[in-house]
Design an enzyme around this catalytic site. Sequence first.
Site, short mmCIF file in Angstrom:
data_model
loop_
_atom_site.label_atom_id
_atom_site.label_comp_id
_atom_site.label_asym_id
_atom_site.label_seq_id
_atom_site.Cartn_x
_atom_site.Cartn_y
_atom_site.Cartn_z
N ASN A 1 -53.18 -11.82 13.25
CA ASN A 1 -52.55 -10.83 12.38
C ASN A 1 -51.80 -9.85 13.28
OD1 ASN A 1 -51.85 -8.83 10.58
ND2 ASN A 1 -53.94 -8.14 10.17
N LYS B 1 -49.86 -7.52 12.47
CA LYS B 1 -49.65 -6.19 11.86
C LYS B 1 -48.19 -5.76 12.08
CE LYS B 1 -54.53 -5.32 12.34
NZ LYS B 1 -55.62 -4.36 12.41
N HIS C 1 -55.98 -6.46 2.89
CA HIS C 1 -56.39 -5.97 4.21
C HIS C 1 -56.78 -4.50 4.07
CE1 HIS C 1 -56.32 -4.67 8.35
NE2 HIS C 1 -56.46 -5.94 8.68
N GLU D 1 -56.21 -2.00 5.77
CA GLU D 1 -55.13 -1.03 6.01
C GLU D 1 -54.26 -0.88 4.76
OE1 GLU D 1 -53.81 -2.90 9.62
OE2 GLU D 1 -55.66 -2.24 10.58
N GLU E 1 -64.05 -8.48 7.03
CA GLU E 1 -63.63 -7.57 8.10
C GLU E 1 -64.25 -6.19 7.85
OE1 GLU E 1 -59.73 -8.90 10.06
OE2 GLU E 1 -59.18 -7.82 8.27
N GLY F 1 -60.02 -2.91 15.01
CA GLY F 1 -59.28 -2.15 16.02
C GLY F 1 -60.13 -1.16 16.78
N SER G 1 -62.21 -6.74 15.77
CA SER G 1 -62.41 -6.69 17.23
C SER G 1 -62.83 -8.03 17.84
CB SER G 1 -63.40 -5.59 17.60
OG SER G 1 -62.87 -4.33 17.25
P1 PGA Z 1 -58.58 -6.29 15.23
O1 PGA Z 1 -57.92 -6.41 13.78
O2 PGA Z 1 -58.86 -7.70 15.71
O3 PGA Z 1 -57.58 -5.58 16.06
O4 PGA Z 1 -59.86 -5.52 15.05
C1 PGA Z 1 -58.35 -7.39 12.88
C2 PGA Z 1 -57.61 -7.24 11.59
O5 PGA Z 1 -57.31 -6.11 11.20
O6 PGA Z 1 -57.30 -8.24 10.93
#
Ligand code: PGA
Length: 247
Positions: free
Chosen positions: A10, A12, A95, A97, A163, A169, A207
């Site tokens: 992903n 982003k 997601h 976010e 998630e 993140g 992560s």
């Molecule tokens: P990350 O993000 O691996 O940077 O924690 C995962 C995601 O948001 O899909």
Amino acid sequence: MWQKKWIIGNWKMNGCLKDNAQFLSTLNAFDGKDNVHLGIAAPSIYLHQVREQINPSFWSGAQDVSRFADVGAYTGEISASMLRDCGVHFCLIGHSERRQYFAEDENILHLKIHHLLQENIVPILCVGETAYERENGQEKTVVKKQLSILQGLDTNKICVAYEPVWAIGSGQVASVEQIEQMHTFIYQQILSMLGESVSIRSLYGGSVNDKNADTILSIPYVDGALVGGASLKADTFLYIARTITGY
Ligand code: PGA
């Protein structure tokens, strides 16, 4: 359990034409495709580039889709039929976010998942609790509500990504016990909603990196990984894929 694990990147809101091209040429040299399925969820403006330049045995995916079904006066929106037109195989929805910054709730996601299924695009429904919700023992209630939009749908054509918001993140990956418990819960929850005979693929995200992927991907009911930060460098992303293929 599914045979082939999915490793989905992903990106982003990251990337540029030049870096994407370099990434994709490194990715295309990967020769473990018989054992693992790779996909990249790119910003929509780069979907066409990814589709054109990615090895056809890998998947290109979108990070979001409009809740409006038809083309028309929806400035800035991209419909499921447009994604299909661009050869997109899968699309993330819900997601954290998007839930956080764009107030996406179950009503909106219900519309999105239907539009994607109509266009034969695999929805990857992201679910997961916040730190506050976990501290208060609400993680299963929250995930159960997020999964409720799957009611009546064919889960063979859908993927879920667990998630935990606090792991995204943050570098703070969930423990093996937490991942196993929640993936088992997701599996049971879907069977109880849709019947014992359905199958469901669920990925873990939050992560995931080249150091912990091996452990995470060997947890029962974890059918792959959704990788954010560690998917921005082709070498790291491929290292994660190689941990399970040995290639
Ligand atoms: P990350 O993000 O691996 O940077 O924690 C995962 C995601 O948001 O899909």
